[in-house]
Design a protein around this motif. Structure first.
Motif, PDB file in Angstrom:
ATOM      1  N   THR A 169     -43.187  -7.967 -16.571  1.00 18.49           N
ATOM      2  CA  THR A 169     -44.323  -8.312 -15.703  1.00 18.49           C
ATOM      3  C   THR A 169     -44.260  -8.704 -14.188  1.00 18.49           C
ATOM      4  O   THR A 169     -43.230  -9.878 -14.192  1.00 18.49           O
ATOM      5  N   MET A 206     -53.887 -17.123 -18.536  1.00 19.38           N
ATOM      6  CA  MET A 206     -54.688 -16.745 -19.670  1.00 19.38           C
ATOM      7  C   MET A 206     -54.808 -17.786 -20.575  1.00 19.38           C
ATOM      8  O   MET A 206     -55.330 -18.655 -20.645  1.00 19.38           O
ATOM      9  N   THR A 207     -54.234 -17.785 -21.831  1.00 19.92           N
ATOM     10  CA  THR A 207     -53.767 -18.450 -23.331  1.00 19.92           C
ATOM     11  C   THR A 207     -52.774 -19.543 -23.184  1.00 19.92           C
ATOM     12  O   THR A 207     -52.855 -19.891 -23.643  1.00 19.92           O
ATOM     13  N   LEU A 225     -43.326 -11.630 -20.746  1.00 18.12           N
ATOM     14  CA  LEU A 225     -43.868 -12.070 -21.556  1.00 18.12           C
ATOM     15  C   LEU A 225     -43.934 -11.859 -22.599  1.00 18.12           C
ATOM     16  O   LEU A 225     -43.647 -11.089 -23.366  1.00 18.12           O
ATOM     17  N   PHE A 273     -49.154 -10.877 -25.548  1.00 19.52           N
ATOM     18  CA  PHE A 273     -49.336 -10.036 -24.172  1.00 19.52           C
ATOM     19  C   PHE A 273     -49.605  -8.809 -24.218  1.00 19.52           C
ATOM     20  O   PHE A 273     -49.604  -8.538 -23.540  1.00 19.52           O
ATOM     21  N   TRP A 274     -48.649  -7.996 -25.023  1.00 21.67           N
ATOM     22  CA  TRP A 274     -48.235  -6.993 -24.477  1.00 21.67           C
ATOM     23  C   TRP A 274     -49.511  -5.939 -25.114  1.00 21.67           C
ATOM     24  O   TRP A 274     -49.474  -4.757 -24.301  1.00 21.67           O
ATOM     25  N   THR A 288     -52.368  -6.262 -24.010  1.00 23.19           N
ATOM     26  CA  THR A 288     -53.350  -6.594 -22.379  1.00 23.19           C
ATOM     27  C   THR A 288     -52.936  -5.462 -21.790  1.00 23.19           C
ATOM     28  O   THR A 288     -51.516  -5.848 -21.236  1.00 23.19           O
ATOM     29  N   LYS A 293     -51.925  -4.123 -18.483  1.00 25.41           N
ATOM     30  CA  LYS A 293     -51.060  -4.507 -17.222  1.00 25.41           C
ATOM     31  C   LYS A 293     -51.880  -4.855 -15.804  1.00 25.41           C
ATOM     32  O   LYS A 293     -51.246  -5.954 -16.206  1.00 25.41           O
ATOM     33  N   LEU A 312     -53.332  -8.319 -16.612  1.00 26.84           N
ATOM     34  CA  LEU A 312     -52.037  -9.235 -16.425  1.00 26.84           C
ATOM     35  C   LEU A 312     -51.712  -9.399 -14.834  1.00 26.84           C
ATOM     36  O   LEU A 312     -51.508 -10.550 -14.564  1.00 26.84           O
TER      37      LEU A 312
END
Length: 193
Positions: free
Chosen positions: A3, A60-61, A130, A134-135, A137, A139, A142
């Motif tokens: 990303t 995010m986390t 990432l 996260f895959w 989530t 795009k 993100l």
């Protein structure tokens, strides 16, 4: 999933007149870096290179702490440039191995109406792969989060520039003027015959 995030920030500042022009101040990269970043987070690597340890950031986390090597140099006209030379991410080894940061910017003396000023622009781009959680989530979510994080980093730098840099410039101009005044040796006064 690779990303890309990006942000840019422009700045224009009116600089109240001082005895020593702002161009002279800008020729000192160390002062500029210390005005933009808490000096306790700066390591001086060479005359033009500095290692900046940023405050921990939350994406995010994930909690990460970038350490960025920056080259800062000034041209004869007082324009100062900065460019990232390298970056390390502390906290998440997976991301550190799959992370690229590109920061470039300039700050230049200018005229704002009849007053002296500064104008500049910074561009920040991050390319990162990432980790698997996260895959799932989308795009666009993100990218919005990443772009927002980079924009907040640049906004913080802009605010420090507008306040800290001007305060440091005023202090420097005043100290420099006082030092120069101390160097003037009074000529003895002889009475006229």
């Amino acid at each position: 999933m690779s990303t890309r995030f990006s942000a840019s920030q422009a700045v224009e500042i009116v600089v109240p007149e001082q005895p020593i022009p702002i161009q002279h101040y800008l020729r000192q990269p160390q002062r500029l870096v210390n005005a933009l970043v808490d000096p306790s987070r700066v390591e001086h690597l060479s005359n033009e290179c500095f290692r900046l340890t940023m405050r921990p950031l939350t994406f995010m986390t994930l909690s990460i702490q970038p350490t960025v090597d920056i080259k800062v140099w000034a041209e004869h006209n007082g324009t100062i440039y900065l460019r990232s030379q390298g970056c390390e991410i502390r906290g998440v080894d997976y991301i550190n191995q799959r992370f690229a940061l590109n920061l470039k910017g300039y700050l230049s003396p200018s005229q704002v109406g009849s007053k002296a000023g500064l104008q500049g622009k910074a561009e920040l781009e991050v390319q990162v792969e990432l980790p698997p959680p996260f895959w799932l989530t989308p795009k666009p979510i993100l990218e919005a989060a990443g772009n927002g994080l980079l924009k907040s980093v640049l906004l913080t730098i802009k605010q420090r520039l507008q306040h800290q840099l001007l305060a440091d410039y005023y202090a420097w101009a005043s100290d420099t003027e006082d030092t120069e005044a101390d160097l003037i040796i009074p000529q003895p006064q002889f009475p006229l015959p």
